[in-house]
Enzyme design. Sequence first.
Site, PDB file in Angstrom:
ATOM      1  N   LYS A   1      27.263  13.020 -36.264  1.00 26.74           N
ATOM      2  CA  LYS A   1      26.374  13.621 -37.585  1.00 26.74           C
ATOM      3  C   LYS A   1      26.676  13.018 -38.540  1.00 26.74           C
ATOM      4  O   LYS A   1      25.866  12.797 -39.538  1.00 26.74           O
ATOM      5  CB  LYS A   1      26.935  15.120 -37.412  1.00 26.74           C
ATOM      6  CG  LYS A   1      26.210  16.263 -36.740  1.00 26.74           C
ATOM      7  CD  LYS A   1      26.587  17.466 -36.975  1.00 26.74           C
ATOM      8  CE  LYS A   1      28.041  17.763 -36.296  1.00 26.74           C
ATOM      9  NZ  LYS A   1      28.440  19.214 -36.538  1.00 26.74           N
TER      10      LYS A   1
ATOM     11  N   GLU B   1      29.747  23.022 -36.099  1.00 28.31           N
ATOM     12  CA  GLU B   1      30.101  22.973 -37.638  1.00 28.31           C
ATOM     13  C   GLU B   1      28.905  22.676 -38.328  1.00 28.31           C
ATOM     14  O   GLU B   1      28.145  21.582 -38.090  1.00 28.31           O
ATOM     15  CB  GLU B   1      31.271  21.890 -37.611  1.00 28.31           C
ATOM     16  CG  GLU B   1      31.640  21.764 -39.157  1.00 28.31           C
ATOM     17  CD  GLU B   1      32.813  20.702 -39.489  1.00 28.31           C
ATOM     18  OE1 GLU B   1      33.163  19.891 -38.650  1.00 28.31           O
ATOM     19  OE2 GLU B   1      33.109  20.319 -40.443  1.00 28.31           O
TER      20      GLU B   1
ATOM     21  N   ARG C   1      31.320  13.850 -23.266  1.00 26.82           N
ATOM     22  CA  ARG C   1      30.121  14.123 -24.262  1.00 26.82           C
ATOM     23  C   ARG C   1      29.017  13.167 -23.793  1.00 26.82           C
ATOM     24  O   ARG C   1      29.130  12.414 -22.965  1.00 26.82           O
ATOM     25  CB  ARG C   1      30.807  13.603 -25.687  1.00 26.82           C
ATOM     26  CG  ARG C   1      31.093  12.432 -25.939  1.00 26.82           C
ATOM     27  CD  ARG C   1      31.794  12.173 -27.153  1.00 26.82           C
ATOM     28  NE  ARG C   1      30.760  12.280 -28.184  1.00 26.82           N
ATOM     29  CZ  ARG C   1      30.976  13.239 -29.331  1.00 26.82           C
ATOM     30  NH1 ARG C   1      31.990  14.043 -29.350  1.00 26.82           N
ATOM     31  NH2 ARG C   1      29.962  13.509 -30.119  1.00 26.82           N
TER      32      ARG C   1
HETATM   33  P1  ATP Z   1      29.261  14.912 -34.245  1.00 30.52           P
HETATM   34  O1  ATP Z   1      30.689  14.159 -34.102  1.00 30.52           O
HETATM   35  O2  ATP Z   1      28.125  14.605 -34.154  1.00 30.52           O
HETATM   36  O3  ATP Z   1      29.782  15.411 -35.760  1.00 30.52           O
HETATM   37  P2  ATP Z   1      31.002  17.249 -33.350  1.00 30.52           P
HETATM   38  O4  ATP Z   1      31.373  17.505 -32.054  1.00 30.52           O
HETATM   39  O5  ATP Z   1      31.647  17.167 -34.464  1.00 30.52           O
HETATM   40  O6  ATP Z   1      29.638  16.175 -33.315  1.00 30.52           O
HETATM   41  P3  ATP Z   1      30.192  20.112 -33.681  1.00 30.52           P
HETATM   42  O7  ATP Z   1      29.368  20.696 -34.674  1.00 30.52           O
HETATM   43  O8  ATP Z   1      31.802  20.269 -33.975  1.00 30.52           O
HETATM   44  O9  ATP Z   1      30.031  18.527 -33.523  1.00 30.52           O
HETATM   45  O10 ATP Z   1      29.956  20.365 -32.224  1.00 30.52           O
HETATM   46  C1  ATP Z   1      29.632  21.641 -31.643  1.00 30.52           C
HETATM   47  C2  ATP Z   1      29.896  21.453 -30.055  1.00 30.52           C
HETATM   48  O11 ATP Z   1      29.041  20.461 -29.601  1.00 30.52           O
HETATM   49  C3  ATP Z   1      31.213  21.101 -29.688  1.00 30.52           C
HETATM   50  O12 ATP Z   1      31.660  21.853 -28.671  1.00 30.52           O
HETATM   51  C4  ATP Z   1      31.113  19.727 -29.446  1.00 30.52           C
HETATM   52  O13 ATP Z   1      32.068  19.558 -28.159  1.00 30.52           O
HETATM   53  C5  ATP Z   1      29.762  19.596 -28.652  1.00 30.52           C
HETATM   54  N1  ATP Z   1      29.175  18.484 -28.994  1.00 30.52           N
HETATM   55  C6  ATP Z   1      29.037  17.581 -29.835  1.00 30.52           C
HETATM   56  N2  ATP Z   1      28.502  16.252 -29.468  1.00 30.52           N
HETATM   57  C7  ATP Z   1      28.429  16.274 -28.302  1.00 30.52           C
HETATM   58  C8  ATP Z   1      27.969  15.228 -27.278  1.00 30.52           C
HETATM   59  N3  ATP Z   1      27.607  14.193 -27.731  1.00 30.52           N
HETATM   60  N4  ATP Z   1      27.932  15.864 -26.048  1.00 30.52           N
HETATM   61  C9  ATP Z   1      28.258  16.946 -25.667  1.00 30.52           C
HETATM   62  N5  ATP Z   1      28.695  17.934 -26.386  1.00 30.52           N
HETATM   63  C10 ATP Z   1      28.760  17.611 -27.894  1.00 30.52           C
HETATM   64 MG    MG Z   2      33.366  18.514 -35.138  1.00 36.81          MG
END
Ligand code: ATP
Ligand code: MG
Length: 553
Positions: A267, A33, A257
Amino acid sequence: MAEEKSLNFIEEIIENDLKSGKHTHIATRFPPEPNGYLHLGHAKSICLNFGLALKYGGKTNLRFDDTNPVTEETEYVEGIKGDVKWLGFQWAEELYASDYFPQLFEFAVTLIKKGLAYVDDSTSEEIAAQKGTPTQPGINSPFRNRSVEENLALFNDMKAGKYPDGSKVLRAKIDMAHTNMLMRDPVLYRIKHAHHHRTGDTWCIYPMYDFAHGQSDSIEKITHSICTLEFVPHRELYNWCIDNLEIYPSRQYEFARLNMTYTMMSKRKLLQLVNEKHVSGWDDPRMPTLCGVRRRGYTPEAIREFCDRIGVAKRDNLIDISLLEFCVREHLNKIAARRMVVFDPLKVVITNYPEGKTETLTSENYPEDPNGSLREMPFGREIYIEREDFMEVPIKKYFRLAPGQMVRLKSAYIIKCDEIIKDTHGKISELRCSYIPESRSGNDTSGIHVKGVIHWVSAAAFIPIEVRLYDRLFNVEDMGAVDDDFRNHLNPESLKVLPTVYAEPELAHAKPGEHFQFLRMGYFCLDTDATTGKLIFNRTSTLRDMWAKEVKK
Ligand code: ATP
Ligand code: MG
C-alpha cells in the site's frame, strides 16, 4: 464431477481442531489497516478467511486494524468495505480495533500489576541500542525495575496527556537476552498526540500492533488468526500476551503472501504512485488494487477462481500474472456480450449494393448460448473493416480480404474485393467490393464457402469511441528483487489511448459494469470517465495471452 481437492495446511489444522473437539465452530477475521485501498494480495487473504468460515460453517469479522492514528482515513474504510462486498463476501460483524482502546488499556494495567510491564523513559534510540543483535543479548533498561505503583501512576499520566510524544513508552518485561529479538521487552504503548479517525482526541497513547492484534482476536474469540509469513516471529509475543492476560486463546497461523509478476503489492508504494501521479489514482486500471482491477473489468468470480487456483502456500513464491489474466478471460468468455469495433478503419464500398438502401441485420450477443439474445446492426453500401483484414499481396493461407478473394462479414454477407483505391502517397484509402445478395448470414443460399470471417461497422451509423489499452505496470518480472527505486521500472507503454475507433451503434447503450468482447480485439468495459457525450472503454484483456507463456489449466 468436480475434482476432489486436497486440503491446504490451514484446512488440515481446522479439520483436526474440529475433530479433536478443540473447537466446535471456527471464527476468522480479515484485519485491514485503513491506510490505503485493498490490493490483490488482500483478496487472497479475504478469500482465505471468508472461504474457511463458509466451508466450515463459521463466521468472519471485518476488523479495521486502526491503531495508528496518523495514516488512517475514513475514506479507506469505506473503500475497503465496498471491495470486500464486491468480492462477494459478507462479514459477521464490522469492528474496529480502536473500539477496544479502553479494554486494551485495562489489559496493559493488568500486565503492570503482574509486574510484566514497565514505563520506560529511554529515547527510541536508547531502546534500539539496548536491544542487542541476533547474536548478542540486549541490556536492561535503567527503568526496568520501577515499582508497580510507580508504573501505574506513570502509565495513567501518559494516558492523561502529561508527557510529550516520544518521552515515555510502556514496555513488556520479558527477557532482554531472549533468542527472539521481538521478545526483548517490546514496546506495548507509545505516546502520540494525534487525531484518530474514529476516537478523535480521546487518546494520546496508542497500542503497538503486537499489543493490539492478538488481544483484538481474543476479544472477538477468533479461533484461527491467519496472517502472512512475516509475522512468524511475532507469534511468540502474540501467545505471551494472551497467556499472561489469561484471555481467550486465539492462535495465529501464517501463510505465504501473494506476490505477482510485473506488479507490486504494498500500500505504501502504491500510495506513492498515486501521490506522484504515475497513475491516475488508486483505481487506475493498471493498479493491482481491487478498485483498479474492477474499473479495468476484472470480475470477482475471476479473482476468486484465481485465489482458489493458487492455493495456500507455506513458502514465499511469485505467481505469474498470466494466471489471473487467464481466469479473467475464462469468465469473460462466458458473460461478455459480443460487439463489433473497428480500431484501424479501412473504407469498403459495396458497389452492387443499392445506393441509399440500408437494412437491419441481427447478430447474437452470446454465441455460446443458442437461445441467447440478438442485437440489431445497420448495414449499408459503405462500411469500415479493419485495415489489417486486407492484404494487397496475400501471404499463404490468408483467408481474409485480398484482391479477387472473398470473405464473410460477420453476421452479414460474403463480399469480394474487386478494386483498390490509393491516395497520392500510395496508401490504400478504399476498397471497392461486390457482395453476394444470397449469402446473408442465417439465410445463406449462395452455396459459397469462405474460410475467413471479419468484423465491420456501418459507415453511416457507427459511433466513435475512445479505447484505452493497458499493459503491465512494470517491466520487470520480479519487482521484489529490484534493489533500486521501484519507480525506475515503470513500463512507459502501460497505457495507450486510441482517441477514436469506430463502434457499432449498439455500444451507445453500454452500461457501467457490463462486459463486452469486441470481436477479435479483446474484452472491454465502459470506463468511469465516460460520459453520454464521450464513450470510453477500457481493454480488460486481450483474447489471448500476448506474453507467450503457456498457462496450464
Ligand atoms: P501492505 O504491505 O500492502 O500495506 P499489509 O499487510 O500492511 O499490506 P494490512 O491492511 O495490514 O496490509 O493487511 C490486512 C490483511 O491482509 C493482513 O492479514 C495481511 O496479512 C493480508 N495481506 C496483505 N498483503 C497480502 C498479500 N500480498 N498476500 C496475502 N495476504 C496479504
Ligand atoms: Mg499492515
